[in-house]
Enzyme design. Structure first.
Site, PDB file in Angstrom:
ATOM      1  CE  LYS A  93      37.078  33.132  39.756  1.00 33.54           C
ATOM      2  NZ  LYS A  93      37.189  34.021  40.942  1.00 33.54           N
ATOM      3  CG  PHE A 141      43.268  41.088  45.455  1.00 32.14           C
ATOM      4  CD1 PHE A 141      42.746  40.827  44.193  1.00 32.14           C
ATOM      5  CD2 PHE A 141      42.691  42.109  46.208  1.00 32.14           C
ATOM      6  CE1 PHE A 141      41.682  41.555  43.690  1.00 32.14           C
ATOM      7  CE2 PHE A 141      41.624  42.844  45.715  1.00 32.14           C
ATOM      8  CZ  PHE A 141      41.120  42.566  44.452  1.00 32.14           C
ATOM      9  NE  ARG A 169      28.620  40.128  38.634  1.00 31.56           N
ATOM     10  CZ  ARG A 169      29.882  40.154  39.041  1.00 31.56           C
ATOM     11  NH1 ARG A 169      30.785  39.360  38.468  1.00 31.56           N
ATOM     12  NH2 ARG A 169      30.256  40.959  40.020  1.00 31.56           N
ATOM     13  CB  THR A 175      33.106  38.980  45.195  1.00 29.67           C
ATOM     14  OG1 THR A 175      32.685  39.676  44.013  1.00 29.67           O
ATOM     15  CG2 THR A 175      34.558  38.568  45.039  1.00 29.67           C
ATOM     16  NE  ARG A 186      31.746  33.794  43.134  1.00 25.47           N
ATOM     17  CZ  ARG A 186      31.943  34.930  42.481  1.00 25.47           C
ATOM     18  NH1 ARG A 186      31.232  36.006  42.792  1.00 25.47           N
ATOM     19  NH2 ARG A 186      32.857  35.003  41.525  1.00 25.47           N
ATOM     20  CG  ASN A 196      35.225  33.586  44.074  1.00 23.40           C
ATOM     21  OD1 ASN A 196      35.866  33.065  43.155  1.00 23.40           O
ATOM     22  ND2 ASN A 196      35.108  34.902  44.192  1.00 23.40           N
ATOM     23  CG  HIS A 199      34.972  35.712  35.964  1.00 21.20           C
ATOM     24  ND1 HIS A 199      35.226  36.923  36.569  1.00 21.20           N
ATOM     25  CD2 HIS A 199      34.713  35.991  34.649  1.00 21.20           C
ATOM     26  CE1 HIS A 199      35.146  37.893  35.663  1.00 21.20           C
ATOM     27  NE2 HIS A 199      34.833  37.351  34.499  1.00 21.20           N
TER      28      HIS A 199
END
Length: 235
Positions: A93, A141, A169, A175, A186, A196, A199
């Site tokens: 991100k 959100f 994952r 998350t 993370r 974070n 993705h």
């Protein structure tokens, strides 16, 4: 001369494999059927051609007779192996890009043994971000999430490997970075849920949809990595 034989054998094998996809055998797996066909064909031709060229011609054609089925089998085996591997969509991100974490994140996937098959840097529009997060459209959100994803450059990637969706994952972490284990991306590199940094697709269907959204088919590269035999080989 031998290198020419094997190059020709590989070319012929690819031709056999291509044509065999339209007519599979009832008795043998596709690759073995093609290999057997090639071998029989050349065994018939070899004595005839040898009569014109002597021992050298015979040896050359017999080498080719061995090379073509071997090449056909190996090519078929590579295709079957590639078909077994999963693909997942991973995006770094804007916060991860701006913090200079691209190489760190890529390195973690590479060290695990996964293969990068597509990568590009894009600044998605808000409309595009809404398509990406469409399953969260009813969440409070949602608007802020889309604003953030479209706020700067995103590194979009497709990774391939055995179990890459599930383990990807795990590699990313929860998350909420505060709930992520140390050792995860993370857990080590992020602090709050709104930043974070990464993705990852959460399942096979999501992975297919996200890859299709972010990449054209021709942007995905199919290749055999030299390290695969050291990662997936059986003793």
């Amino acid at each position: 001369m031998r290198s020419q034989i094997y190059r020709s054998a590989t070319k012929a094998a690819r031709s056999f494999l291509s044509s065999s996809k339209n007519a599979s055998s009832r008795f043998l797996p596709e690759g073995r059927t093609v290999a057997a066909t090639a071998a029989v064909s050349l065994r018939v031709k070899a004595p005839y051609l040898a009569s014109f060229g002597g021992a050298n011609a015979s040896g050359t054609w017999m080498s080719t007779a061995l090379a073509i089925p071997a090449a056909a089998y190996l090519l078929q085996d590579q295709e079957a192996c590639a078909a077994e591997f999963e693909r997942t969509f991973i995006a770094i991100k804007p916060d991860g890009v701006q913090r200079g974490l691209i190489s760190e994140i890529v390195a973690r996937f590479e060290r695990k043994g996964f293969k990068l098959v597509a990568i590009k840097v894009v600044i998605p529009s808000k409309d595009f971000a809404q398509k990406h997060y469409h399953d969260l459209s009813e969440r409070p959100f949602f608007n802020g999430l889309c604003d953030f994803l479209s706020s700067g450059p995103v590194v979009a990637m497709v990774w391939e490997g055995e179990g890459v969706i599930k383990y990807g994952r795990k590699l990313i972490g929860a998350t909420d970075p505060q709930k992520s284990e140390p050792g995860t991306i993370r857990g080590d590199l992020a602090v709050v849920v709104g930043r974070n940094i990464i993705h990852g697709s959460d399942g096979p269907e999501t992975a297919k949809d996200e890859i299709k959204l972010w990449f054209k088919p021709e942007e995905l590269v199919n290749y055999t990595h030299n390290a695969e035999k050291w990662i997936y080989g059986d003793n």
